[in-house]
Design an enzyme around this catalytic site. Structure first.
Site, mmCIF file in Angstrom:
data_model
loop_
_atom_site.group_PDB
_atom_site.id
_atom_site.type_symbol
_atom_site.label_atom_id
_atom_site.label_comp_id
_atom_site.label_asym_id
_atom_site.label_seq_id
_atom_site.Cartn_x
_atom_site.Cartn_y
_atom_site.Cartn_z
ATOM 1 N N THR A 218 5.880 2.241 -5.775
ATOM 2 C CA THR A 218 7.209 2.006 -5.224
ATOM 3 C C THR A 218 7.879 3.343 -4.973
ATOM 4 O O THR A 218 7.500 4.371 -5.548
ATOM 5 C CB THR A 218 8.091 1.173 -6.181
ATOM 6 O OG1 THR A 218 8.166 1.844 -7.442
ATOM 7 C CG2 THR A 218 7.525 -0.221 -6.362
ATOM 8 N N GLY A 219 8.894 3.325 -4.125
ATOM 9 C CA GLY A 219 9.626 4.536 -3.819
ATOM 10 C C GLY A 219 10.920 4.206 -3.117
ATOM 11 O O GLY A 219 11.321 3.044 -3.000
ATOM 12 N N PHE A 221 11.712 4.282 0.013
ATOM 13 C CA PHE A 221 11.643 3.546 1.270
ATOM 14 C C PHE A 221 11.161 2.112 1.091
ATOM 15 O O PHE A 221 11.354 1.283 1.950
ATOM 16 C CB PHE A 221 10.711 4.266 2.250
ATOM 17 C CG PHE A 221 11.346 5.462 2.896
ATOM 18 C CD1 PHE A 221 12.637 5.410 3.369
ATOM 19 C CD2 PHE A 221 10.635 6.642 3.019
ATOM 20 C CE1 PHE A 221 13.216 6.511 3.959
ATOM 21 C CE2 PHE A 221 11.212 7.755 3.607
ATOM 22 C CZ PHE A 221 12.502 7.683 4.083
ATOM 23 N N GLY A 222 10.477 1.819 0.003
ATOM 24 C CA GLY A 222 9.959 0.467 -0.178
ATOM 25 C C GLY A 222 8.779 0.459 -1.129
ATOM 26 O O GLY A 222 8.532 1.416 -1.863
ATOM 27 N N VAL A 224 4.539 -0.342 -1.995
ATOM 28 C CA VAL A 224 3.202 -0.187 -1.432
ATOM 29 C C VAL A 224 2.294 -1.227 -2.070
ATOM 30 O O VAL A 224 2.291 -1.404 -3.287
ATOM 31 C CB VAL A 224 2.648 1.224 -1.683
ATOM 32 C CG1 VAL A 224 1.266 1.376 -1.056
ATOM 33 C CG2 VAL A 224 3.598 2.265 -1.119
ATOM 34 N N ASP A 336 7.876 17.163 1.601
ATOM 35 C CA ASP A 336 7.915 16.460 0.307
ATOM 36 C C ASP A 336 6.595 16.646 -0.436
ATOM 37 O O ASP A 336 6.002 15.694 -0.934
ATOM 38 C CB ASP A 336 8.214 14.983 0.515
ATOM 39 C CG ASP A 336 8.756 14.314 -0.754
ATOM 40 O OD1 ASP A 336 9.225 15.050 -1.644
ATOM 41 O OD2 ASP A 336 8.703 13.089 -0.849
#
Length: 537
Positions: A218-219, A221-222, A224, A336
């Protein structure tokens, strides 16, 4: 005598033959023909059916046949001594014609009086009425015919069923259309030119409907999801990004279209994408061992990367960044670089991933980025002043990552610990090897460890003009060049940078905003982080 037409017909003949002749007063009646074979002459296809009731059948189901039946005993119709004219008579008979189910052929029947078994003409006569109830019934043939006569109840039932069927079909069509509209993937202009586009339903099936059990990371943006494509059985990682006000879908997709063409052994390959309503789905190759961050700080089953593996990972990351900065058709600034965005494949080789924040520009040009994005601990100091990312800011993050691999410690472990300053302090005391990861139990090449730590400090130098390019980094790692001597490590004015952090507007990818202070160096920073492609194996 009945005569058959040119197509298949079946005649059933019920014969009652009363004949009244004035001169002889002759009568005979046949109510069925059982036992009457002696009184009849049958020719061609004619026969008597014993069951039911002695039916005289003139033809069978064969094509183009004829049958004849004559009454055997002659009947005198003319008495020349009394009258020159033929005697009057009357007769009646019942017959049934059963045509085949599929034929347009003709059929016919003839009744005649003849002086011989030939076919002379005949004349009609008058006879008493027959008692039809005494006649035998012909057998029912199994012929496929459709009845066209229905009673009122049947018609009403059929009509009701038709109405109900039409209504059900209409409702079904409406719901199917509604569902299709819900699931439809409306294509925008930019999607027409983008290759590698997946169908949403294929990704939905691959991830078992995006079940929570399939989430592997998870992160900001959404999430995985791990998936298996039904088309070829290959494993993929599907990143589900929700459209938001901070990232224009068209701009983001344009960058992805270019980044989708990146191919290098040390990069995670973007296989394709799919858009459905507000979701953008990115499909990557699946990397089985998860992120470098997990292997360093959250290893499973006691697994630990040894120094040889770590040094190869360092070289792999450097090679991937060199490709992005100098060897591809455009300059790609990752923006990043961090341990959670480095994935480790089955052969324990590094694969740099997650290009959600990446920016591209032409060789010889300049980056036009104006917002600060990244992860605290990896952000180059100049970004807080200018907001302009560059290849040098990627080198800074690589230097921090290099120190992380060598020491086994995170860039910022607490509010009063900064990894780069700790290693720098130990170097100035000629104790740089004291920072080596203790879990290695001194099982490493001293030369390589000193190189990694010193190179990490040079790459993460506060002044970007001191930092090497990634091509120079590769030469240092391969032993082609000797590290330069740096006597002035200096220190960035963190107080000023912290003030700029507070006064600028930043793109915060995970929605968090946190300021921390380090009393000794007056360190002030803003904590924000982009998502990793997936953080666990």
């Amino acid at each position: 005598m009945p005569k058959m037409g040119s197509f298949l017909l079946l005649f059933f003949f019920f014969f009652i033959f009363p004949v009244f002749v004035q001169s002889q007063n002759t009568r005979f009646i046949f109510e069925g023909f059982n036992g009457a074979a002696n009184n009849l002459t049958l020719e061609l296809e004619a026969s008597i059916m014993i069951n039911p009731g002695g039916v005289l059948r003139l033809t069978d189901k064969s094509n183009k046949v004829i049958g004849r039946a004559f009454y055997n005993k002659p009947i005198q119709m003319i008495d020349k001594t009394s009258s020159p004219n033929a005697s009057s008579f009357s007769t009646s008979f019942v017959f049934e014609i059963v045509p085949p189910s599929s034929s347009s052929g003709g059929y016919g029947l003839a009744f005649l009086l003849a002086p011989s078994r030939q076919l002379p003409g005949a004349e009609p006569v008058v006879a008493p009425p027959l008692n039809v109830s005494n006649l035998p019934r012909p057998p029912q043939e199994k012929i496929s015919t459709i009845s066209t006569s229905y009673d009122g109840k049947t018609v009403a039932l059929i009509s009701s069923l038709c109405v109900v069927t039409v209504l059900l079909m209409g409702l079904m069509g409406y719901f199917l259309l509604h569902i299709r509209e819900e699931d439809s993937e409306v294509l925008e202009d930019w999607e027409m030119d983008c290759p590698h586009r997946f169908r949403y339903k294929d990704l939905y099936v691959a991830t078992n409907g995006f079940k929570e059990s399939e989430v592997i990371g998870t992160g900001g943006f959404g999430s995985v999801y791990k998936g298996v494509l039904s088309t070829n059985g290959s494993e993929v990682a599907v990143k589900k990004i929700t459209r938001n006000s901070h990232q224009g879908m068209r701009e983001f997709a344009a960058e992805i279209e270019s980044l989708g063409r990146l191919r290098h052994k040390n990069l995670v390959h973007l296989l394709g994408w799919c858009k459905k309503k507000n979701d953008l789905l990115l499909v990557y190759e699946y990397i089985p061992n998860g992120s470098l961050d997990s292997l360093l700080f959250k290893p499973k089953n006691g697994f630990m990367l040894n120094w040889e593996q770590r040094f190869n990972i360092i070289k792999g990351i450097a090679s991937g960044l060199l490709y992005l900065h100098e060897e591809w058709e455009q300059v790609v600034i990752h923006r990043d670089v961090k341990s959670s965005n480095v994935l480790i494949d089955a052969e324990l080789k590094a694969r740099l991933g997650d290009f959600g924040l990446a920016r591209l520009y032409d060789h010889g040009g300049m980056s036009h980025t104006t917002s600060v994005v990244g992860t605290i601990g990896y952000i180059a100091p100049e970004l807080t002043r200018t907001g302009k990312a560059s290849a040098s800011s990627d080198v800074f993050a690589f230097g921090i990552l290099l120190l992380e691999l060598a020491t086994g410690r995170r860039p910022i472990d607490s509010s009063d610990f900064l990894l780069v300053e700790w290693v720098q302090d130990c170097q100035q005391l000629a104790q740089i090897l004291d920072t080596a990861d203790p879990s290695l139990n001194s099982s490493y090449s001293v030369e390589e460890m000193e190189l990694a730590l010193s190179l990490g400090l040079i790459c993460s130098h506060q002044r970007k003009e001191v930092r090497p390019t990634m091509r120079q980094v590769m030469r240092y790692l391969n032993g082609d060049d000797i590290l330069p001597f740096v006597d002035d490590w200096g220190s960035a004015d963190y107080s000023q940078q912290g003030s700029e952090f507070g006064s600028r507007t930043f793109q915060i990818s995970d929605g968090t905003f946190k300021t921390s202070h380090r009393s000794h160096h007056s360190y002030s920073s803003t904590e924000f982080s982009s998502s990793s492609i997936y953080s666990g194996g």
